[in-house]
Design an enzyme around this catalytic site. Structure first.
Site, short mmCIF file in Angstrom:
data_model
loop_
_atom_site.label_atom_id
_atom_site.label_comp_id
_atom_site.label_asym_id
_atom_site.label_seq_id
_atom_site.Cartn_x
_atom_site.Cartn_y
_atom_site.Cartn_z
N HIS A 18 3.82 -6.35 -7.19
CA HIS A 18 3.34 -5.63 -8.00
C HIS A 18 4.41 -4.56 -8.80
O HIS A 18 5.22 -3.99 -7.73
CB HIS A 18 1.87 -4.95 -7.30
N CYS A 22 0.92 -1.42 0.21
CA CYS A 22 -0.04 0.23 -0.10
C CYS A 22 1.25 1.51 0.12
O CYS A 22 1.88 1.32 0.52
CB CYS A 22 -0.70 -0.30 1.02
N LYS A 37 2.56 -9.72 -0.29
CA LYS A 37 2.24 -8.74 -1.50
C LYS A 37 2.80 -7.91 -1.56
O LYS A 37 2.61 -6.90 -0.61
CB LYS A 37 0.78 -8.40 -1.70
N SER A 80 -7.17 -7.04 -10.65
CA SER A 80 -7.53 -5.87 -9.39
C SER A 80 -8.31 -4.74 -10.13
O SER A 80 -8.88 -4.95 -10.66
CB SER A 80 -6.12 -5.06 -8.52
C1 LIG Z 1 -8.70 1.13 -5.30
C2 LIG Z 1 -8.27 0.31 -4.86
C3 LIG Z 1 -7.90 -0.79 -3.60
C4 LIG Z 1 -6.98 -1.14 -3.13
N1 LIG Z 1 -6.28 -1.73 -2.09
C5 LIG Z 1 -5.59 -2.64 -2.03
C6 LIG Z 1 -5.90 -3.66 -0.27
O1 LIG Z 1 -5.83 -2.82 0.70
N2 LIG Z 1 -4.49 -4.57 -0.54
C7 LIG Z 1 -3.88 -4.42 -1.87
O2 LIG Z 1 -2.73 -5.27 -1.85
N3 LIG Z 1 -4.11 -4.00 -2.20
C8 LIG Z 1 -5.02 -2.71 -2.99
N4 LIG Z 1 -5.15 -2.51 -4.07
C9 LIG Z 1 -3.30 -2.43 -4.96
C10 LIG Z 1 -4.27 -3.69 -6.46
O3 LIG Z 1 -4.63 -4.81 -4.92
C11 LIG Z 1 -3.23 -3.90 -6.93
O4 LIG Z 1 -2.02 -4.15 -6.61
C12 LIG Z 1 -2.92 -2.66 -8.30
O5 LIG Z 1 -3.90 -2.30 -8.62
C13 LIG Z 1 -2.39 -3.19 -8.61
O6 LIG Z 1 -2.54 -3.94 -9.78
P1 LIG Z 1 -3.92 -3.44 -11.31
O7 LIG Z 1 -2.50 -2.34 -12.02
O8 LIG Z 1 -4.09 -4.81 -12.30
O9 LIG Z 1 -5.09 -2.36 -10.76
C14 LIG Z 1 -5.75 -0.93 -3.96
C15 LIG Z 1 -5.78 -0.69 -5.42
C16 LIG Z 1 -6.82 0.06 -5.70
C17 LIG Z 1 -7.79 0.11 -6.38
#
Ligand SMILES: Cc1cc2nc3c(=O)[nH]c(=O)nc-3n(C[C@H](O)[C@H](O)[C@H](O)COP(=O)(O)O)c2cc1C
Length: 325
Positions: free
Chosen positions: A158, A91, A129, A214
């Site tokens: 990520h 995060c 993660k 995500s």
């Molecule tokens: C609204 C939102 C909330 C998120 N909350 C978390 C979370 O609680 N824990 C976490 O590990 N990642 C969280 N993420 C990150 C996502 O799990 C992911 O790692 C990140 O968005 C990259 O993937 P993407 O580009 O496919 O979205 C969040 C992302 C978004 C957009």
């Protein structure tokens, strides 16, 4: 290739996960929970964020910057019946990293090592993660080695740094390099996974056990079966139709009403409405390409109709307006 859905704060609540479950991801995660609030048995944490009736297929995620709080929090989550427990080391939000939690844990190898040591025999499947960088930290390999050392369930990488927040692009070359290193833990890739052909292109050079979807599933849970189909056969059979989208959005709204009441539902559904319907007005989506598996539908007025629904504050009126789309 396993397809998991990500923990997303404020998004993957009980109501949205009920929607996601219909699309059969291999595994889901709740929103992240704060170790400190969890240890103090905070009502929202226990009864809202951790509300879950499918713990065989749903894991949870903890964040915190204090070793003892993380260890006892993980134990609590295990006692609540969660089988898979993920530690948030990604995060990027300032209010989280200033407490040493989230991606700030990337700079605190010893703390993470100690937490893993103290929780390795509790009978839960622990995973981490991570992001690939935080301030001066740019050595994600050490956490892959740590995952190996503690026989973790998986490591999810990520490919963004903390500084990037959600901007720029995820670096899939780093994900590829890490995924090919010697390991005895499962490896999941994450970042910018929005569309089946693009997902295939990103993950093909890697050595992955799975991916975590995500933002791509917000308003588009069809991405789950479509990705699975495309990876397996190079074809997509699942079509997202307008009518199905409408009834899914209504079901999602109904789920929130049942779980959080009308006042919250009327606001919380707003962040999903554009993502649900955007694909039906997005002219940039090439509907003739072999990957354009969306029903051929385009309505000039749809965008403004959705904007009106978002502004509507009465729940019954809002439902009626969605039904009439
Ligand atoms: C609204 C939102 C909330 C998120 N909350 C978390 C979370 O609680 N824990 C976490 O590990 N990642 C969280 N993420 C990150 C996502 O799990 C992911 O790692 C990140 O968005 C990259 O993937 P993407 O580009 O496919 O979205 C969040 C992302 C978004 C957009």
């Amino acid at each position: 290739m396993k397809i998991y859905t990500a923990p997303m704060a404020g998004t993957t609540d009980y109501s949205f996960r009920k929607i996601l479950e219909k699309f059969e991801p291999d595994f889901l995660f709740t929103e992240m929970v704060n170790a400190n609030l969890l240890n103090r048995e905070n009502d929202t944490t226990i009864n809202e964020l951790l509300k879950c009736d499918n713990k065989e297929k749903t894991g949870t995620q903890i964040f915190g910057g204090d070793k003892n709080e993380l260890v006892s929090g993980i134990l609590k989550l295990k006692n609540f019946g969660f089988r898979k427990i993920n530690i948030n080391m990604g995060c990027p939000q300032p209010k989280i990293v200033k407490n040493g939690a989230g991606s700030a844990l990337l700079e605190n190898y010893d703390l993470v090592n100690q937490v893993l040591l103290e929780t390795q025999d509790i009978g839960a499947e622990i995973s981490i993660k991570i992001r690939v960088g935080y301030k001066d930290f740019d050595n994600p390999e050490i956490f892959l080695n740590l995952a190996n050392k503690h026989n973790l369930d998986f490591i999810c990488v990520h490919g963004r740094t903390q500084e990037q927040m959600y901007l720029g692009t995820a670096d899939w070359e780093i994900v590829e390099k890490l995924s090919k290193m010697t390991r005895n833990t499962q490896f999941f890739g994450n970042g910018d996974l929005f569309e089946p052909s693009e997902i295939k292109r990103k993950i093909t050079p890697c050595n992955l056990d799975g991916i975590i979807l995500s933002r791509g599933i917000i308003g588009n849970p069809w991405l789950i079966p479509q990705t699975r189909e495309f990876l397996q056969s190079g074809k997509i059979n699942t079509i997202q139709t307008f009518d199905e989208t409408k009834s899914l959005a209504l079901e999602h709204l109904q789920n929130i009403v049942e779980n959080k009441g009308e006042n919250k539902a009327v606001l919380e559904i707003n962040k999903f409405l554009r993502p649900y319907f955007q694909r039906f007005w997005d002219k940039n989506l090439d509907r003739n390409s072999e990957f354009a598996v969306i029903e051929n539908f385009y309505d000039e007025n749809l965008k403004s109709k959705i904007d009106k629904i978002i502004l509507e504050k009465g729940i019954l009126e809002k439902i009626k307006m969605i039904e009439m789309l």
